[in-house]
Design a protein around this motif. Structure first.
Motif, mmCIF file in Angstrom:
data_model
loop_
_atom_site.group_PDB
_atom_site.id
_atom_site.type_symbol
_atom_site.label_atom_id
_atom_site.label_comp_id
_atom_site.label_asym_id
_atom_site.label_seq_id
_atom_site.Cartn_x
_atom_site.Cartn_y
_atom_site.Cartn_z
ATOM 1 N N GLY A 164 -4.856 7.429 -6.322
ATOM 2 C CA GLY A 164 -6.039 7.350 -5.665
ATOM 3 C C GLY A 164 -6.303 9.084 -5.308
ATOM 4 O O GLY A 164 -5.777 9.695 -6.019
ATOM 5 N N VAL A 205 2.253 6.995 -10.785
ATOM 6 C CA VAL A 205 1.981 5.426 -11.039
ATOM 7 C C VAL A 205 0.854 4.861 -10.331
ATOM 8 O O VAL A 205 0.530 5.306 -9.313
ATOM 9 C CB VAL A 205 3.398 4.854 -10.547
ATOM 10 C CG1 VAL A 205 3.520 3.559 -10.704
ATOM 11 C CG2 VAL A 205 4.618 5.680 -11.083
ATOM 12 N N ASP A 248 -3.311 -0.100 -10.898
ATOM 13 C CA ASP A 248 -4.489 -0.398 -11.343
ATOM 14 C C ASP A 248 -4.405 0.043 -12.954
ATOM 15 O O ASP A 248 -4.523 1.116 -13.285
ATOM 16 C CB ASP A 248 -5.270 0.228 -10.611
ATOM 17 C CG ASP A 248 -7.071 -0.038 -11.313
ATOM 18 O OD1 ASP A 248 -7.240 -0.357 -12.524
ATOM 19 O OD2 ASP A 248 -7.910 0.137 -10.537
ATOM 20 N N ARG A 293 -7.227 2.014 -14.447
ATOM 21 C CA ARG A 293 -7.059 3.340 -13.750
ATOM 22 C C ARG A 293 -6.193 4.185 -14.688
ATOM 23 O O ARG A 293 -6.318 5.553 -15.064
ATOM 24 C CB ARG A 293 -6.758 3.509 -12.439
ATOM 25 C CG ARG A 293 -6.576 4.884 -11.713
ATOM 26 C CD ARG A 293 -6.602 4.464 -10.108
ATOM 27 N NE ARG A 293 -7.952 4.235 -9.563
ATOM 28 C CZ ARG A 293 -8.268 4.801 -8.636
ATOM 29 N NH1 ARG A 293 -7.851 5.774 -8.016
ATOM 30 N NH2 ARG A 293 -9.452 4.526 -8.240
ATOM 31 N N SER A 353 6.062 -2.427 0.557
ATOM 32 C CA SER A 353 6.280 -2.915 -0.711
ATOM 33 C C SER A 353 6.725 -1.958 -1.844
ATOM 34 O O SER A 353 7.663 -2.137 -2.720
ATOM 35 C CB SER A 353 5.276 -3.918 -1.362
ATOM 36 O OG SER A 353 4.139 -3.127 -1.935
ATOM 37 N N VAL A 354 6.036 -0.801 -1.784
ATOM 38 C CA VAL A 354 6.500 0.254 -2.694
ATOM 39 C C VAL A 354 8.171 0.683 -2.355
ATOM 40 O O VAL A 354 8.744 1.077 -3.106
ATOM 41 C CB VAL A 354 5.563 1.576 -2.602
ATOM 42 C CG1 VAL A 354 6.192 2.795 -3.286
ATOM 43 C CG2 VAL A 354 4.410 1.183 -3.169
ATOM 44 N N THR A 410 -0.928 8.410 5.220
ATOM 45 C CA THR A 410 -1.023 8.529 6.734
ATOM 46 C C THR A 410 -0.346 7.203 7.445
ATOM 47 O O THR A 410 -1.023 6.286 7.252
ATOM 48 C CB THR A 410 -2.613 8.633 7.155
ATOM 49 O OG1 THR A 410 -2.966 9.837 6.432
ATOM 50 C CG2 THR A 410 -2.714 8.771 8.518
ATOM 51 N N CYS A 465 -10.724 8.248 6.472
ATOM 52 C CA CYS A 465 -9.776 8.452 7.187
ATOM 53 C C CYS A 465 -10.056 8.378 8.738
ATOM 54 O O CYS A 465 -9.470 7.461 9.425
ATOM 55 C CB CYS A 465 -9.227 9.738 6.910
ATOM 56 S SG CYS A 465 -8.424 9.884 5.354
HETATM 57 P P1 NAD Z 1 -6.891 5.290 -2.265
HETATM 58 O O1 NAD Z 1 -7.233 3.820 -2.194
HETATM 59 O O2 NAD Z 1 -7.856 6.073 -3.094
HETATM 60 O O3 NAD Z 1 -5.629 5.292 -3.191
HETATM 61 C C1 NAD Z 1 -4.368 4.421 -3.309
HETATM 62 C C2 NAD Z 1 -4.158 3.985 -4.758
HETATM 63 O O4 NAD Z 1 -2.566 3.443 -4.494
HETATM 64 C C3 NAD Z 1 -4.864 3.146 -5.423
HETATM 65 O O5 NAD Z 1 -5.262 3.738 -6.697
HETATM 66 C C4 NAD Z 1 -3.882 2.002 -5.665
HETATM 67 O O6 NAD Z 1 -4.151 1.243 -6.805
HETATM 68 C C5 NAD Z 1 -2.509 2.455 -5.551
HETATM 69 N N1 NAD Z 1 -1.637 1.411 -5.233
HETATM 70 C C6 NAD Z 1 -1.500 0.564 -4.243
HETATM 71 N N2 NAD Z 1 -0.236 -0.019 -4.186
HETATM 72 C C7 NAD Z 1 0.423 0.463 -5.370
HETATM 73 C C8 NAD Z 1 1.766 0.235 -6.017
HETATM 74 N N3 NAD Z 1 2.482 -0.912 -5.237
HETATM 75 N N4 NAD Z 1 1.868 0.985 -7.059
HETATM 76 C C9 NAD Z 1 1.387 1.734 -7.538
HETATM 77 N N5 NAD Z 1 0.048 2.065 -6.820
HETATM 78 C C10 NAD Z 1 -0.416 1.349 -5.977
HETATM 79 O O7 NAD Z 1 -6.427 5.910 -1.095
HETATM 80 P P2 NAD Z 1 -6.474 7.392 -0.698
HETATM 81 O O8 NAD Z 1 -7.724 7.846 -0.172
HETATM 82 O O9 NAD Z 1 -5.707 8.302 -1.696
HETATM 83 O O10 NAD Z 1 -5.324 7.412 0.622
HETATM 84 C C11 NAD Z 1 -3.850 7.306 0.430
HETATM 85 C C12 NAD Z 1 -3.248 7.585 1.721
HETATM 86 O O11 NAD Z 1 -3.420 9.012 1.849
HETATM 87 C C13 NAD Z 1 -3.620 6.941 2.865
HETATM 88 O O12 NAD Z 1 -2.915 6.448 3.784
HETATM 89 C C14 NAD Z 1 -4.961 7.711 3.686
HETATM 90 O O13 NAD Z 1 -5.059 7.525 4.985
HETATM 91 C C15 NAD Z 1 -4.315 8.940 3.522
HETATM 92 N N6 NAD Z 1 -5.077 10.202 3.309
HETATM 93 C C16 NAD Z 1 -6.465 10.047 2.436
HETATM 94 C C17 NAD Z 1 -7.002 11.447 2.593
HETATM 95 C C18 NAD Z 1 -8.460 11.097 1.815
HETATM 96 O O14 NAD Z 1 -9.275 12.149 2.061
HETATM 97 N N7 NAD Z 1 -8.687 10.163 1.055
HETATM 98 C C19 NAD Z 1 -6.842 12.544 3.126
HETATM 99 C C20 NAD Z 1 -5.582 12.587 3.885
HETATM 100 C C21 NAD Z 1 -4.632 11.429 3.861
#
Ligand code: NAD
Length: 435
Positions: A9, A29, A32, A35, A102-103, A122, A263
């Motif tokens: 993500g 990895v 999706d 993706r 689960s990961v 986070t 966030c």
């Molecule tokens: P996101 O939803 O954009 O991405 C998460 C990804 O993980 C998704 O693509 C999903 O398909 C994948 N995923 C979930 N379970 C999985 C599995 N079992 N195997 C493989 N892939 C799997 O989330 P994000 O915005 O990237 O945030 C991720 C973390 O980072 C969160 O904890 C968030 O709080 C933290 N964070 C986000 C930001 C931000 O600006 N978006 C900044 C700092 C920290």
């Protein structure tokens, strides 16, 4: 170094792409499949300036690859990052750690001896201990370390933030993990990005505390904006007047419709919940959450008032839907609270957002999506600026005025100057512009 990144993500993808740009061999990895297929064609599934180019060049160089096969990615990796989502638990305030755990469980049987598992997601304080216990239970013979390495990047400036960070925070419990983390980030260290090594629980809490402080700053200036309107003062001048004090700083002092995004809202709830659980409630943060929720609703009523008290039969043009500019992220965007209230008050809404339309469409039923700002304002009874995209600052305002049925502008981001707008014949209302 061979690195696996679980989760592609915003955070996982940016981290994977940038680490491969440093020269590491990174396998990213995601569960999706669409993706992964898009990423293999070098198509970034999210809008983030500069990201597609870095993905494409590192794919070509063979340093970056994408897969749905977690086990294969974990095998042979010296370091495995977990960057999956940690949303709010359904019906509660606490963080839902299902994806993270689960990961961890799925990884355990495939990890190499001495692998380092690094949480980028986070997560509440103590999560590292729980990950450690899960892996130890699933793979009792394995030697491994769990590290907390929270991410501070901002969407819209993520590549820059990753490559030129204010600091890198690494929470470790052993010397071997500390060495590997130092190697991973060596290119940044050479660029003088300060690396702060702490214990793991401290690192976990640093992330939440940083977000809480910033959310508090935004909420503070929003409350001051409200006061400015009542007493005839100008919040932008107040913000500058206090921000020039080095102890305060000018950033995160722009009054607006309340914070949103993927966030701050969920992290504030999770921090407050974990503090309550630890019998050490954070009253300041509880109040910030409450004020911010009310702020978004108050903005909708401000718009209704600016339009004369009723929206029945009116068409409103809305510019900007995402929670901030330069992203397509609609998660917890203030527009998702404000727009339905305007619809309930009888308005027909025509909206435009440079990048957010695709994600916004399913979230905003009954709203008409325009293809550009001028089509958006054509025939509308008022214009509302919700997100401060750069393109809206340079609109041909004479053309906007001619296209509007009534020249009302409600600017929730203060991107225009009240005196100039009035001189152009608009009935203009910003936020916190009482003076
Ligand atoms: P996101 O939803 O954009 O991405 C998460 C990804 O993980 C998704 O693509 C999903 O398909 C994948 N995923 C979930 N379970 C999985 C599995 N079992 N195997 C493989 N892939 C799997 O989330 P994000 O915005 O990237 O945030 C991720 C973390 O980072 C969160 O904890 C968030 O709080 C933290 N964070 C986000 C930001 C931000 O600006 N978006 C900044 C700092 C920290």
């Amino acid at each position: 170094m061979r690195i696996a990144m679980i989760g592609g993500g915003y955070v996982g993808l940016v981290t994977a792409a940038c680490l491969s740009d440093f020269g590491h061999e990174v396998v990213c990895v995601d569960k999706d499949a669409d993706r992964i297929a898009a990423l293999r064609r070098a198509e970034a599934p999210i809008y983030e300036p500069g990201l597609s180019e870095i993905i494409a060049s590192n794919l070509r160089a063979g340093r970056l690859s994408f897969t749905g096969d977690l086990a294969a990615a974990a095998r042979g990796a010296r370091a495995v990052f977990i960057a999956v989502g940690t949303p709010t638990r359904e019906g509660e305030d606490s963080a839902d750690l299902t994806q993270v755990f689960s990961v961890a469980r799925a990884l355990a049987p495939h990890l190499d001896d001495n692998a380092i598992v690094i949480t980028k997601s986070t997560v509440p304080v103590g999560t590292g201990d729980r990950i450690e216990a899960i892996i130890a239970e699933a793979a009792p013979q394995l030697r491994f370390s769990v590290v907390a390495n929270p991410e501070f990047l901002r969407e819209g400036a993520a590549i820059r933030d990753f490559k030129l960070p204010d600091r890198i925070v690494i929470g470790v419990e052993d010397e071997a993990a500390r060495k590997v983390m130092g190697e991973i980030y060596r290119p940044l260290y050479l660029n003088q990005g300060p690396i702060l090594f702490t214990r793991r629980r401290t690192a976990e809490l640093i992330k939440y505390s940083a977000n809480a402080f910033l959310a508090m700053k935004v909420t503070f200036i929003n409350e001051i904006a409200e006061l400015c309107e009542k007493v005839g003062a100008d919040v932008q001048e107040v913000a500058r007047g206090i921000g020039l004090d080095n102890r305060i700083g000018t950033k995160f002092l722009n009054a607006g419709p309340g914070f949103g995004g993927s966030c701050f809202p969920k992290d504030m709830l999770a921090l407050a919940a974990s503090a309550r659980e630890a019998q050490s409630p954070l009253r300041l943060i509880e109040t910030v959450i409450d004020i911010n929720e009310k702020r978004k609703i108050a903005m909708a009523h401000k718009i209704i008032r600016a339009c004369g008290g009723s929206l029945a039969g009116m068409t409103l043009a809305i510019l900007g839907l995402t929670f901030k500019p330069n992203t397509d992220d609609m998660r917890s965007a203030p527009s998702l609270t404000i727009l339905p209230i305007l619809q309930d008050a009888g308005a027909r809404l025509v909206v435009y957002d440079p990048k957010g339309a695709e994600h916004a469409r399913p979230l905003l039923p009954g709203v008409v999506f325009a293809d550009d700002p001028y089509a958006c304002v054509a025939g509308a009874d008022a214009l509302v600026i919700v997100t401060e995209w750069e393109a809206f600052r340079a609109l041909d305002l004479a053309r906007v005025k001619a296209a509007l049925r009534r020249p009302i502008v409600v600017d929730l981001r203060n991107i225009y100057r009240p005196d100039e707008m009035t001189a152009l014949g608009f009935v203009y209302e910003g936020v916190g512009k009482g003076g």
